[in-house]
Scaffold this motif. Structure first.
Motif, PDB file in Angstrom:
ATOM      1  N   GLN A  51       0.583  -1.363   0.446  1.00 38.68           N
ATOM      2  CA  GLN A  51      -0.251  -0.326   0.173  1.00 38.68           C
ATOM      3  C   GLN A  51       1.342   1.587  -0.165  1.00 38.68           C
ATOM      4  OE1 GLN A  51      -2.210   1.759   3.273  1.00 38.68           O
ATOM      5  NE2 GLN A  51      -3.465   0.952   2.371  1.00 38.68           N
ATOM      6  N   ASP A  52       2.228   0.737   0.931  1.00 44.09           N
ATOM      7  CA  ASP A  52       3.017   2.154   0.661  1.00 44.09           C
ATOM      8  C   ASP A  52       3.569   2.124  -0.522  1.00 44.09           C
ATOM      9  OD1 ASP A  52       2.844   3.276   3.515  1.00 44.09           O
ATOM     10  OD2 ASP A  52       4.564   1.810   3.877  1.00 44.09           O
ATOM     11  N   ARG A  53       3.656   1.282  -1.116  1.00 39.65           N
ATOM     12  CA  ARG A  53       4.177   1.405  -2.506  1.00 39.65           C
ATOM     13  C   ARG A  53       3.535   1.987  -3.569  1.00 39.65           C
ATOM     14  NH1 ARG A  53       2.803  -0.356  -7.094  1.00 39.65           N
ATOM     15  NH2 ARG A  53       1.385  -1.650  -6.747  1.00 39.65           N
ATOM     16  N   PHE A  54       1.840   2.297  -3.768  1.00 42.61           N
ATOM     17  CA  PHE A  54       1.284   2.330  -4.045  1.00 42.61           C
ATOM     18  C   PHE A  54       0.182   3.972  -4.312  1.00 42.61           C
ATOM     19  CE2 PHE A  54      -3.441   3.249  -4.848  1.00 42.61           C
ATOM     20  CZ  PHE A  54      -3.820   2.867  -5.754  1.00 42.61           C
ATOM     21  N   LEU A  55       1.039   4.778  -2.874  1.00 43.84           N
ATOM     22  CA  LEU A  55       0.438   5.400  -2.612  1.00 43.84           C
ATOM     23  C   LEU A  55       1.867   6.659  -2.626  1.00 43.84           C
ATOM     24  CD1 LEU A  55      -1.201   5.108   0.959  1.00 43.84           C
ATOM     25  CD2 LEU A  55      -1.902   5.912  -0.961  1.00 43.84           C
ATOM     26  N   ARG A  56       3.389   6.308  -2.714  1.00 47.27           N
ATOM     27  CA  ARG A  56       4.733   6.544  -3.740  1.00 47.27           C
ATOM     28  C   ARG A  56       3.737   6.618  -4.851  1.00 47.27           C
ATOM     29  NH1 ARG A  56       6.790   3.955   0.614  1.00 47.27           N
ATOM     30  NH2 ARG A  56       7.316   1.859  -0.971  1.00 47.27           N
ATOM     31  N   GLU A  57       3.996   5.400  -5.606  1.00 48.53           N
ATOM     32  CA  GLU A  57       3.608   5.503  -7.287  1.00 48.53           C
ATOM     33  C   GLU A  57       2.651   7.223  -7.216  1.00 48.53           C
ATOM     34  OE1 GLU A  57       2.702   2.722  -8.547  1.00 48.53           O
ATOM     35  OE2 GLU A  57       4.877   1.332  -8.547  1.00 48.53           O
ATOM     36  N   TYR A  58       1.586   6.954  -6.733  1.00 50.74           N
ATOM     37  CA  TYR A  58       0.364   8.206  -6.827  1.00 50.74           C
ATOM     38  C   TYR A  58       0.972   9.753  -6.571  1.00 50.74           C
ATOM     39  CZ  TYR A  58      -3.956  10.431  -4.920  1.00 50.74           C
ATOM     40  OH  TYR A  58      -5.278  11.226  -4.887  1.00 50.74           O
ATOM     41  N   VAL A  59       1.306   9.603  -5.610  1.00 49.54           N
ATOM     42  CA  VAL A  59       1.922  11.090  -5.340  1.00 49.54           C
ATOM     43  C   VAL A  59       2.946  11.405  -6.500  1.00 49.54           C
ATOM     44  CG1 VAL A  59       3.506  12.761  -4.019  1.00 49.54           C
ATOM     45  CG2 VAL A  59       1.793  10.863  -2.591  1.00 49.54           C
ATOM     46  N   GLU A  60       3.959  10.482  -6.933  1.00 48.80           N
ATOM     47  CA  GLU A  60       4.472  10.796  -8.116  1.00 48.80           C
ATOM     48  C   GLU A  60       3.794  10.843  -8.915  1.00 48.80           C
ATOM     49  OE1 GLU A  60       7.230   7.086  -8.807  1.00 48.80           O
ATOM     50  OE2 GLU A  60       7.993   7.185  -6.112  1.00 48.80           O
ATOM     51  N   ASN A  63       2.326  14.613  -8.905  1.00 47.95           N
ATOM     52  CA  ASN A  63       3.467  15.592  -9.394  1.00 47.95           C
ATOM     53  C   ASN A  63       4.513  15.501 -10.706  1.00 47.95           C
ATOM     54  OD1 ASN A  63       3.417  15.913  -6.587  1.00 47.95           O
ATOM     55  ND2 ASN A  63       5.774  14.816  -6.388  1.00 47.95           N
ATOM     56  N   GLU A  64       4.526  14.637 -11.286  1.00 53.17           N
ATOM     57  CA  GLU A  64       4.538  14.490 -12.694  1.00 53.17           C
ATOM     58  C   GLU A  64       3.640  14.702 -13.421  1.00 53.17           C
ATOM     59  OE1 GLU A  64       6.118  10.632 -13.011  1.00 53.17           O
ATOM     60  OE2 GLU A  64       7.872  10.798 -12.233  1.00 53.17           O
ATOM     61  N   SER A  65       2.693  15.040 -13.254  1.00 52.01           N
ATOM     62  CA  SER A  65       1.020  15.260 -14.434  1.00 52.01           C
ATOM     63  C   SER A  65       1.081  14.054 -15.040  1.00 52.01           C
ATOM     64  CB  SER A  65       1.404  16.824 -14.360  1.00 52.01           C
ATOM     65  OG  SER A  65       1.123  17.554 -13.387  1.00 52.01           O
ATOM     66  N   ASP A  66       1.237  12.948 -14.597  1.00 52.94           N
ATOM     67  CA  ASP A  66       0.940  11.695 -15.469  1.00 52.94           C
ATOM     68  C   ASP A  66       0.019  11.171 -15.849  1.00 52.94           C
ATOM     69  OD1 ASP A  66       1.962   9.273 -17.327  1.00 52.94           O
ATOM     70  OD2 ASP A  66       3.667   8.545 -15.734  1.00 52.94           O
ATOM     71  N   GLU A  67      -0.631  11.100 -15.954  1.00 55.74           N
ATOM     72  CA  GLU A  67      -2.263  11.448 -15.818  1.00 55.74           C
ATOM     73  C   GLU A  67      -2.369   9.652 -16.671  1.00 55.74           C
ATOM     74  OE1 GLU A  67      -6.391  12.314 -18.724  1.00 55.74           O
ATOM     75  OE2 GLU A  67      -5.123  13.520 -18.251  1.00 55.74           O
ATOM     76  N   SER A  68      -1.593   9.459 -18.056  1.00 57.05           N
ATOM     77  CA  SER A  68      -1.235   7.718 -18.361  1.00 57.05           C
ATOM     78  C   SER A  68      -1.291   6.616 -17.483  1.00 57.05           C
ATOM     79  CB  SER A  68      -1.055   7.981 -19.973  1.00 57.05           C
ATOM     80  OG  SER A  68       0.535   7.994 -19.012  1.00 57.05           O
ATOM     81  N   GLY A  69       0.235   7.153 -16.354  1.00 59.77           N
ATOM     82  CA  GLY A  69       0.551   6.837 -15.462  1.00 59.77           C
ATOM     83  C   GLY A  69      -0.132   6.443 -14.463  1.00 59.77           C
ATOM     84  N   LEU A  70      -0.757   7.195 -14.187  1.00 60.38           N
ATOM     85  CA  LEU A  70      -1.953   7.577 -12.531  1.00 60.38           C
ATOM     86  C   LEU A  70      -3.784   6.996 -13.483  1.00 60.38           C
ATOM     87  CD1 LEU A  70      -2.775   8.405  -9.687  1.00 60.38           C
ATOM     88  CD2 LEU A  70      -4.276  10.508 -10.747  1.00 60.38           C
ATOM     89  N   GLU A  82     -11.376   8.691 -15.941  1.00 58.53           N
ATOM     90  CA  GLU A  82     -11.806   9.642 -15.855  1.00 58.53           C
ATOM     91  C   GLU A  82     -11.497  10.270 -14.634  1.00 58.53           C
ATOM     92  OE1 GLU A  82     -15.899  10.420 -16.535  1.00 58.53           O
ATOM     93  OE2 GLU A  82     -15.796   8.221 -17.670  1.00 58.53           O
ATOM     94  N   ASP A  83     -10.785   9.160 -13.815  1.00 59.61           N
ATOM     95  CA  ASP A  83     -10.164   9.671 -12.411  1.00 59.61           C
ATOM     96  C   ASP A  83      -9.003   9.793 -12.294  1.00 59.61           C
ATOM     97  OD1 ASP A  83     -11.031  10.103 -10.115  1.00 59.61           O
ATOM     98  OD2 ASP A  83     -10.610   7.765  -8.992  1.00 59.61           O
ATOM     99  N   ALA A  84      -8.158   9.294 -13.008  1.00 64.47           N
ATOM    100  CA  ALA A  84      -7.258   9.920 -13.180  1.00 64.47           C
ATOM    101  C   ALA A  84      -6.859  11.500 -13.987  1.00 64.47           C
ATOM    102  CB  ALA A  84      -6.235   9.605 -14.155  1.00 64.47           C
ATOM    103  N   VAL A 139      -7.161  -0.232  -4.410  1.00 62.71           N
ATOM    104  CA  VAL A 139      -8.085   0.053  -5.366  1.00 62.71           C
ATOM    105  C   VAL A 139      -8.936   1.992  -4.053  1.00 62.71           C
ATOM    106  CG1 VAL A 139     -10.353   0.191  -5.791  1.00 62.71           C
ATOM    107  CG2 VAL A 139      -9.394  -1.502  -6.469  1.00 62.71           C
ATOM    108  N   MET A 140      -8.509   3.040  -5.433  1.00 64.46           N
ATOM    109  CA  MET A 140      -8.460   4.001  -4.765  1.00 64.46           C
ATOM    110  C   MET A 140     -10.382   4.400  -4.857  1.00 64.46           C
ATOM    111  SD  MET A 140      -6.535   7.643  -4.485  1.00 64.46           S
ATOM    112  CE  MET A 140      -5.250   7.020  -3.598  1.00 64.46           C
ATOM    113  N   ALA A 141     -10.880   4.666  -3.996  1.00 66.17           N
ATOM    114  CA  ALA A 141     -12.306   5.589  -4.538  1.00 66.17           C
ATOM    115  C   ALA A 141     -12.124   6.552  -5.354  1.00 66.17           C
ATOM    116  CB  ALA A 141     -12.841   6.055  -3.261  1.00 66.17           C
ATOM    117  N   PRO A 142     -13.025   6.476  -6.236  1.00 69.07           N
ATOM    118  CA  PRO A 142     -13.150   7.371  -7.229  1.00 69.07           C
ATOM    119  C   PRO A 142     -13.367   8.964  -7.065  1.00 69.07           C
ATOM    120  CG  PRO A 142     -15.060   5.819  -7.982  1.00 69.07           C
ATOM    121  CD  PRO A 142     -13.480   5.231  -6.253  1.00 69.07           C
ATOM    122  N   MET A 143     -12.997  10.028  -7.482  1.00 68.25           N
ATOM    123  CA  MET A 143     -13.164  11.290  -7.058  1.00 68.25           C
ATOM    124  C   MET A 143     -14.640  11.770  -6.973  1.00 68.25           C
ATOM    125  SD  MET A 143     -10.047  13.691  -7.886  1.00 68.25           S
ATOM    126  CE  MET A 143     -10.911  15.023  -6.935  1.00 68.25           C
TER     127      MET A 143
END
Length: 160
Positions: A51-60, A63-70, A82-84, A139-143
């Motif tokens: 989960q920590d790895r998941f959250l680190r990637e989420y923040v990265e 920060n990079e505004s990487d929509e496809s990665g997100l 759409e959520d990304a 899984v992160m709940a959608p905005m």
């Protein structure tokens, strides 16, 4: 005179090829099923280090505004793209320097509080996310607004 032919527990029996083939097939199938994960209903347990790895990637990705990665990270729910996009608009490119704490009131579901600063704008970050462990994925709940809310959902006013 003593017999030299083994008897009792030492006696070896010869199996026919069909008997050996059946035994070998059964052993092979058991190994194959176990290796493929079909040997029971054991699901992979949630690992908070993952989960920590998941959250680190989420923040990265934010920060990079990487929509496809997100979107790939959030692909466990159907509206991941759409959520990304919505998350990049709301939080992207702000150079978050955050830490998180988590609490779980229900098995497999965590409330994660991200706090820190958005260094690009020099303002505090306080975001709360709901992260769940579903079918071997984080899984992160959608905005809000990404998934349509049914008209009869709790907390919605009747039309009129």
């Amino acid at each position: 005179m003593r017999s030299t032919t083994p008897s009792g527990p030492e006696r070896r029996t010869r199996r026919s090829w069909p008997g050996r083939t059946g035994l070998l097939s059964a052993v092979f199938c058991t190994v194959l099923i176990s290796a493929c994960g079909g040997g029971g209903s054991e699901a992979k347990s949630p690992d908070l280090a993952e989960q920590d790895r998941f959250l680190r990637e989420y923040v990265e990705f934010l920060n990079e505004s990487d929509e496809s990665g997100l979107a790939r990270l959030l692909d466990a729910h159907p509206e991941g793209d759409e959520d990304a996009r919505a998350r990049i608009v709301a939080y992207g490119g702000q150079d978050w320097d955050v830490r998180w704490s988590r609490a779980s009131e229900f098995e497999g579901v965590w409330t994660v509080d991200l706090t820190g600063t958005a260094r690009a704008e020099g303002r505090p970050v306080r975001v709360t996310e709901t992260v769940a462990w579903e079918e071997g994925n984080w899984v992160m709940a959608p905005m809000p607004g990404i998934v349509p809310t049914p008209s009869n959902a709790a907390g919605t006013e009747p039309p009129g």
